[in-house]
Scaffold this motif. Structure first.
Motif, PDB file in Angstrom:
ATOM      1  N   ARG A  29       0.826  -1.207   0.000  1.00 18.03           N
ATOM      2  CA  ARG A  29       0.000   0.000   0.000  1.00 18.03           C
ATOM      3  C   ARG A  29       0.858   1.254   0.000  1.00 18.03           C
ATOM      4  NH1 ARG A  29      -3.084  -3.031   3.733  1.00 18.03           N
ATOM      5  NH2 ARG A  29      -2.118  -1.922   5.487  1.00 18.03           N
ATOM      6  N   GLN A  78       0.330   8.840  -7.251  1.00 18.89           N
ATOM      7  CA  GLN A  78       0.246  10.306  -7.185  1.00 18.89           C
ATOM      8  C   GLN A  78       1.186  10.995  -8.164  1.00 18.89           C
ATOM      9  OE1 GLN A  78       0.332  11.920  -3.082  1.00 18.89           O
ATOM     10  NE2 GLN A  78       0.169   9.809  -2.366  1.00 18.89           N
ATOM     11  N   GLU A  99       2.326   1.728  -3.568  1.00 10.45           N
ATOM     12  CA  GLU A  99       1.254   2.085  -4.508  1.00 10.45           C
ATOM     13  C   GLU A  99       0.768   3.505  -4.272  1.00 10.45           C
ATOM     14  OE1 GLU A  99      -2.766   0.019  -6.315  1.00 10.45           O
ATOM     15  OE2 GLU A  99      -2.262  -0.331  -4.202  1.00 10.45           O
ATOM     16  N   SER A 100       0.613   3.899  -2.997  1.00  7.90           N
ATOM     17  CA  SER A 100       0.127   5.244  -2.687  1.00  7.90           C
ATOM     18  C   SER A 100       1.089   6.315  -3.171  1.00  7.90           C
ATOM     19  CB  SER A 100      -0.099   5.389  -1.177  1.00  7.90           C
ATOM     20  OG  SER A 100       1.139   5.342  -0.464  1.00  7.90           O
TER      21      SER A 100
END
Length: 208
Positions: free
Chosen positions: A9, A17, A12-13
């Motif tokens: 996570r 962006q 990916e986060s």
């Protein structure tokens, strides 16, 4: 390998962006791997984020978490021949890998900026004119920097694509030649470049 949900996570986060995320995920979905340019883009994004959040010398566990997150998010990038599958991105024991090398490049850039700020502009830098000696803005494609050589060496150790390995061998010829001429390092050629032992047609570019 156990999927690290938290690390996945995190990575990916960060990536979603940034501009270019669609290109990264599309290339992975299409090829189940990354080309050099895409891999370097991803590593640069993650290393920059790591440095921004943890300073210019992120702890080992932080670099390891990002490496775990990469192979959790992109499982086909995992190296089945390494202990954990992510050592080519960051190896805790040796402190090497794509993320570690990029962090070192960032550190060198910051150190250079600090020196320049402390020393002020040099006389040469203020003189200008067509005869001033300037640093080249680009290097020929066939000449690799130290970091690029290390990236190429890591790639070869973990790639099953013989043609790509042969290309990287040619690009790292000067680096390898330096090892051959060094009496201390010459015996380590096949340790640093183990693919010579299992790919036909590489002996002619060994460099000795």
């Amino acid at each position: 390998m156990r999927i690290d949900s938290e690390a996945k996570r995190l990575v990916e986060s960060i990536l979603i962006q940034k501009p270019g995320w669609e290109q990264i995920i599309n290339e992975y979905n299409r090829t189940k791997s990354f080309g050099d340019e895409t891999r370097r883009k991803m590593v640069n994004i993650l290393a920059a984020d790591m440095s921004e959040k943890n300073g210019s010398s992120p702890p080992r566990q932080v670099k390891e978490k990002y490496a775990r997150g990469i192979v959790a998010l992109f499982p086909y990038l995992s190296d089945p021949f390494s202990k954990n599958g992510y050592e080519h991105y960051y190896d805790v024991e040796s402190g090497t890998g794509y993320l570690a090398w990029r962090i070192k490049t960032i550190q060198r850039g910051l150190a250079k900026e600090r020196r320049t700020s402390f020393e002020g502009p040099s006389a040469e830098g203020m003189s200008g004119g067509p005869t001033i000696r300037r640093e080249p803005q680009f290097a020929p494609e066939a000449v690799l920097s130290e970091d690029e050589c290390k990236e190429a060496i890591a790639f070869m150790k973990h790639s099953a694509d013989d043609d790509s390995v042969k290309m990287k061998m040619k690009l790292t010829f000067d680096y390898r030649r330096g090892m051959v001429l060094d009496p201390v390092q010459s015996n380590n050629i096949l340790t640093v470049f183990p693919r010579f032992k299992d790919i036909k047609g590489l002996r002619h570019i060994l460099g000795n």
